[in-house]
Design a protein around this motif. Structure first.
Motif, PDB file in Angstrom:
ATOM      1  N   GLU A  81      32.043   8.065  67.509  1.00 49.91           N
ATOM      2  CA  GLU A  81      30.108   7.905  67.925  1.00 49.91           C
ATOM      3  C   GLU A  81      29.837   9.067  67.768  1.00 49.91           C
ATOM      4  N   MET A  82      30.361  10.030  68.642  1.00 46.73           N
ATOM      5  CA  MET A  82      30.147  11.460  68.609  1.00 46.73           C
ATOM      6  C   MET A  82      29.982  11.729  67.547  1.00 46.73           C
ATOM      7  N   GLN A  83      30.969  11.772  66.173  1.00 48.73           N
ATOM      8  CA  GLN A  83      31.410  12.520  65.439  1.00 48.73           C
ATOM      9  C   GLN A  83      29.588  11.884  63.895  1.00 48.73           C
ATOM     10  N   SER A  84      29.901  10.198  64.501  1.00 45.58           N
ATOM     11  CA  SER A  84      28.880  10.164  63.775  1.00 45.58           C
ATOM     12  C   SER A  84      27.568   9.784  64.117  1.00 45.58           C
ATOM     13  N   LEU A  85      27.010  10.784  65.144  1.00 46.72           N
ATOM     14  CA  LEU A  85      25.766  11.030  65.734  1.00 46.72           C
ATOM     15  C   LEU A  85      25.560  12.292  65.252  1.00 46.72           C
TER      16      LEU A  85
ATOM     17  N   VAL B  71      24.256   6.162  65.443  1.00 47.17           N
ATOM     18  CA  VAL B  71      26.875   6.027  65.706  1.00 47.17           C
ATOM     19  C   VAL B  71      26.934   5.118  65.083  1.00 47.17           C
ATOM     20  N   GLY B  72      26.122   3.853  64.104  1.00 47.83           N
ATOM     21  CA  GLY B  72      27.359   2.287  63.319  1.00 47.83           C
ATOM     22  C   GLY B  72      26.529   1.140  63.655  1.00 47.83           C
ATOM     23  N   GLY B  73      25.848   1.478  64.806  1.00 44.22           N
ATOM     24  CA  GLY B  73      24.776  -0.051  65.317  1.00 44.22           C
ATOM     25  C   GLY B  73      25.820  -0.840  66.971  1.00 44.22           C
ATOM     26  N   ASN B  74      26.632  -0.504  66.681  1.00 42.46           N
ATOM     27  CA  ASN B  74      27.697  -0.896  68.234  1.00 42.46           C
ATOM     28  C   ASN B  74      28.104   0.183  68.826  1.00 42.46           C
ATOM     29  N   PRO B  75      28.157   0.655  69.612  1.00 43.83           N
ATOM     30  CA  PRO B  75      28.019   2.177  69.878  1.00 43.83           C
ATOM     31  C   PRO B  75      28.679   1.183  71.312  1.00 43.83           C
ATOM     32  N   CYS B  76      30.452   1.153  71.770  1.00 43.32           N
ATOM     33  CA  CYS B  76      31.158   0.975  73.202  1.00 43.32           C
ATOM     34  C   CYS B  76      29.273   0.865  74.366  1.00 43.32           C
ATOM     35  N   GLU B  77      29.520   0.203  75.865  1.00 41.38           N
ATOM     36  CA  GLU B  77      29.106   0.575  76.270  1.00 41.38           C
ATOM     37  C   GLU B  77      28.580   1.704  77.550  1.00 41.38           C
TER      38      GLU B  77
ATOM     39  N   ALA C  47      37.852   5.692  81.430  1.00 42.79           N
ATOM     40  CA  ALA C  47      37.914   4.433  80.842  1.00 42.79           C
ATOM     41  C   ALA C  47      38.868   3.862  79.572  1.00 42.79           C
ATOM     42  N   LYS C  48      39.353   4.921  79.161  1.00 41.60           N
ATOM     43  CA  LYS C  48      40.610   5.028  78.333  1.00 41.60           C
ATOM     44  C   LYS C  48      40.134   4.430  77.135  1.00 41.60           C
ATOM     45  N   ILE C  49      38.717   5.372  76.961  1.00 45.40           N
ATOM     46  CA  ILE C  49      38.119   4.864  75.771  1.00 45.40           C
ATOM     47  C   ILE C  49      37.650   5.843  74.985  1.00 45.40           C
ATOM     48  N   GLU C  50      38.453   6.607  74.976  1.00 46.95           N
ATOM     49  CA  GLU C  50      37.825   8.458  74.758  1.00 46.95           C
ATOM     50  C   GLU C  50      37.577   8.516  72.623  1.00 46.95           C
ATOM     51  N   GLY C  51      38.735   8.064  72.391  1.00 46.54           N
ATOM     52  CA  GLY C  51      39.025   8.201  71.057  1.00 46.54           C
ATOM     53  C   GLY C  51      37.567   7.316  70.147  1.00 46.54           C
TER      54      GLY C  51
END
Length: 178
Positions: free
Chosen positions: A30-34, A66-72, A21-25
């Motif tokens: 998000e995983m760092q936040s978690l 993860v900050g309240g607004n993670p990607c789908e 999906a080209k959203i690995e960054g």
């Protein structure tokens, strides 16, 4: 079942999906936040592991972590983990994703410890030096520790350069004791 095997399998699947999906960054952040939420709020683990709390409430907690607004993709990942009753290892999954992402993107963690705060130019120069030596990208962390008296300690990968006054004084002291 082995927690390490489970967490790495889920993390690999998440990394593959995020790369496709080209959203690995974004997922990496998000995983760092978690992962840091689990460290900063120890009650999070107990709450997520509690079987009396609904899956929807757990999903809301993970989204908040993860900050309240993670990607789908991250939301779908949380739903999958909860549906499969693997929420007890989600912290390990996040850490495994971080490790796999860093390995794939050749990211090295570095740490600079100084007795006093350094300028951003000095930090940038040291980061560039480490990146040149490792042929990778460096995530640099700086720390001020007055106990080292002066100088600096630079750590990255398995390398440690201790140019602190404290270590020099210890070396002189040990030579005098001989």
């Amino acid at each position: 079942m082995n927690i390490g095997v489970i967490s790495v399998r889920y993390a690999r699947a998440l990394l593959k999906g995020s790369c496709d999906a080209k959203i690995e960054g974004k997922v990496y952040a998000e995983m760092q936040s978690l992962a840091s939420s689990y460290i900063d709020v120890p009650q999070l683990r107990h709450t997520i592991d509690n079987p009396m709390i609904s899956k929807a409430a757990k999903e809301n907690l993970l989204v908040a972590a993860v900050g309240g607004n993670p990607c789908e993709l991250t939301k779908a990942f949380f739903r999958l983990v909860l549906r499969e009753d693997r929420e007890s290892v989600i912290q390990f999954m996040a850490n495994s994703y971080i490790t796999l992402y860093r390995k794939e993107k050749n990211i090295i963690r570095g740490k600079l410890t100084t007795a006093a705060a350094v300028s951003s130019a000095t930090e940038l120069k040291l980061r560039q030096m480490v990146e040149d030596k490792t042929n990778g990208t460096v995530e640099f962390e700086t720390e001020v520790n007055p106990d080292i008296i002066g100088g600096f300690i630079l750590e990255y990968d398995t390398y440690r350069m201790d140019a602190s006054v404290k270590s020099k004084l210890k070396s002189i002291l040990s030579q005098l004791k001989m």
